[in-house]
Design a protein around this motif. Structure first.
Motif, short mmCIF file in Angstrom:
data_model
loop_
_atom_site.label_atom_id
_atom_site.label_comp_id
_atom_site.label_asym_id
_atom_site.label_seq_id
_atom_site.Cartn_x
_atom_site.Cartn_y
_atom_site.Cartn_z
N ALA A 25 -13.78 1.63 16.37
CA ALA A 25 -12.84 2.14 15.36
C ALA A 25 -12.20 3.46 15.78
N TRP A 26 -13.00 4.41 16.23
CA TRP A 26 -12.43 5.70 16.59
C TRP A 26 -11.47 5.60 17.78
N PRO A 27 -11.84 4.92 18.87
CA PRO A 27 -10.87 4.82 19.98
C PRO A 27 -9.57 4.11 19.57
N LEU A 28 -9.67 3.06 18.75
CA LEU A 28 -8.46 2.36 18.31
C LEU A 28 -7.64 3.22 17.37
N SER A 29 -8.31 3.95 16.49
CA SER A 29 -7.62 4.85 15.58
C SER A 29 -6.87 5.92 16.36
N ASN A 30 -7.50 6.43 17.37
CA ASN A 30 -6.88 7.46 18.21
C ASN A 30 -5.70 6.89 19.00
N LYS A 31 -5.87 5.71 19.56
CA LYS A 31 -4.83 5.10 20.38
C LYS A 31 -3.57 4.79 19.56
N PHE A 32 -3.77 4.24 18.37
CA PHE A 32 -2.63 3.84 17.54
C PHE A 32 -2.19 4.93 16.56
N LYS A 33 -2.86 6.08 16.59
CA LYS A 33 -2.51 7.23 15.75
C LYS A 33 -2.52 6.89 14.25
N ILE A 34 -3.54 6.16 13.84
CA ILE A 34 -3.72 5.86 12.42
C ILE A 34 -5.11 6.32 12.01
N LEU A 35 -5.22 6.83 10.80
CA LEU A 35 -6.51 7.29 10.32
C LEU A 35 -6.76 6.88 8.88
N LYS A 36 -5.84 7.20 7.99
CA LYS A 36 -6.12 6.90 6.58
C LYS A 36 -6.09 5.40 6.30
N ASN A 85 -15.40 11.14 8.18
CA ASN A 85 -15.54 12.59 8.38
C ASN A 85 -14.33 13.18 9.09
N LEU A 86 -13.74 12.42 10.01
CA LEU A 86 -12.53 12.89 10.67
C LEU A 86 -11.39 13.02 9.67
N LEU A 87 -11.27 12.04 8.77
CA LEU A 87 -10.25 12.13 7.72
C LEU A 87 -10.50 13.34 6.83
N ASN A 88 -11.76 13.58 6.49
CA ASN A 88 -12.09 14.76 5.66
C ASN A 88 -11.63 16.05 6.34
N LEU A 89 -11.88 16.15 7.63
CA LEU A 89 -11.48 17.37 8.34
C LEU A 89 -9.97 17.51 8.44
N LYS A 90 -9.26 16.39 8.49
CA LYS A 90 -7.80 16.45 8.62
C LYS A 90 -7.11 16.86 7.32
N VAL A 91 -7.73 16.61 6.17
CA VAL A 91 -7.06 16.90 4.91
C VAL A 91 -7.51 18.22 4.28
N ILE A 92 -8.39 18.94 4.93
CA ILE A 92 -8.82 20.24 4.41
C ILE A 92 -7.63 21.19 4.43
N GLY A 138 -11.48 3.79 -4.76
CA GLY A 138 -11.62 4.65 -3.58
C GLY A 138 -10.62 4.30 -2.50
N GLY A 139 -10.41 3.01 -2.26
CA GLY A 139 -9.44 2.59 -1.24
C GLY A 139 -8.03 2.99 -1.59
N ILE A 140 -7.66 2.78 -2.84
CA ILE A 140 -6.32 3.18 -3.27
C ILE A 140 -6.16 4.70 -3.18
N SER A 141 -7.20 5.43 -3.54
CA SER A 141 -7.15 6.90 -3.44
C SER A 141 -6.97 7.34 -1.99
N MET A 142 -7.70 6.71 -1.09
CA MET A 142 -7.56 7.07 0.33
C MET A 142 -6.16 6.78 0.84
N LEU A 143 -5.63 5.64 0.45
CA LEU A 143 -4.30 5.25 0.94
C LEU A 143 -3.19 6.10 0.33
N SER A 144 -3.47 6.78 -0.78
CA SER A 144 -2.43 7.59 -1.41
C SER A 144 -2.44 9.04 -0.96
N ILE A 145 -3.25 9.39 0.03
CA ILE A 145 -3.26 10.75 0.57
C ILE A 145 -1.90 11.02 1.22
N LYS A 146 -1.25 12.07 0.79
CA LYS A 146 0.09 12.38 1.29
C LYS A 146 0.10 13.46 2.36
#
Length: 138
Positions: free
Chosen positions: A12-23, A68-75, A126-134
């Motif tokens: 998951a992490w390598p693919l997320s990094n490669k395609f630049k998607i996280l949320k 946890n990576l998403l948490n750190l990105k939205v602080i 929770g999923g809808i909340s995660m996807l609505s992070i702006k």
């Protein structure tokens, strides 16, 4: 669940990094957990258990690898990371303390299978909340 959890943790992490998607993967992880709950509610047999293991294993693997990576990105203030992670940890602790009380109430009102519907509802929220992070572009 263990096999899919470990597999997702490795890819998951390598693919997320490669395609630049996280949320998106984090949001999908909770939706997979919602589907897992529904599989046990509707299919009360071995097929339901297998679908649960597949969806929950994929969902938890994605969640554990990327949340946890998403948490750190939205602080909002990178100088106060410890404070915000403490608030996040407090939120996790409070919900884990409330969950048994809620589960007991649901079981007494709707029976044991009602837990799976409640799991579906909270996971979907929770999923809808995660996807609505702006504040996060990827």
């Amino acid at each position: 669940m263990l096999i899919f959890g470990i597999l997702m943790g490795l890819v998951a992490w390598p693919l997320s990094n490669k395609f630049k998607i996280l949320k998106l993967p984090v949001g999908i992880s909770t939706i997979l957990l919602a589907i897992a709950g529904l599989s046990l509610f509707f299919l009360r047999n071995n097929t339901g258990i297998i679908l649960y293991a597949l969806a929950a294993g994929l969902g938890m693997g994605l969640w554990n690898a990327l949340d946890n990576l998403l948490n750190l990105k939205v602080i909002p203030d990178q100088n106060r990371v410890a404070f915000f992670l403490g608030v996040y940890n407090l939120g996790n602790t409070i919900t884990q303390a409330i969950a048994p009380v809620l589960a007991a109430a649901v079981i007494s009102l709707f029976g044991y299978s009602g837990i799976f519907i409640v799991s579906f509802i909270f996971s979907l929220i929770g999923g809808i909340s995660m996807l609505s992070i702006k504040s996060l572009k990827r």
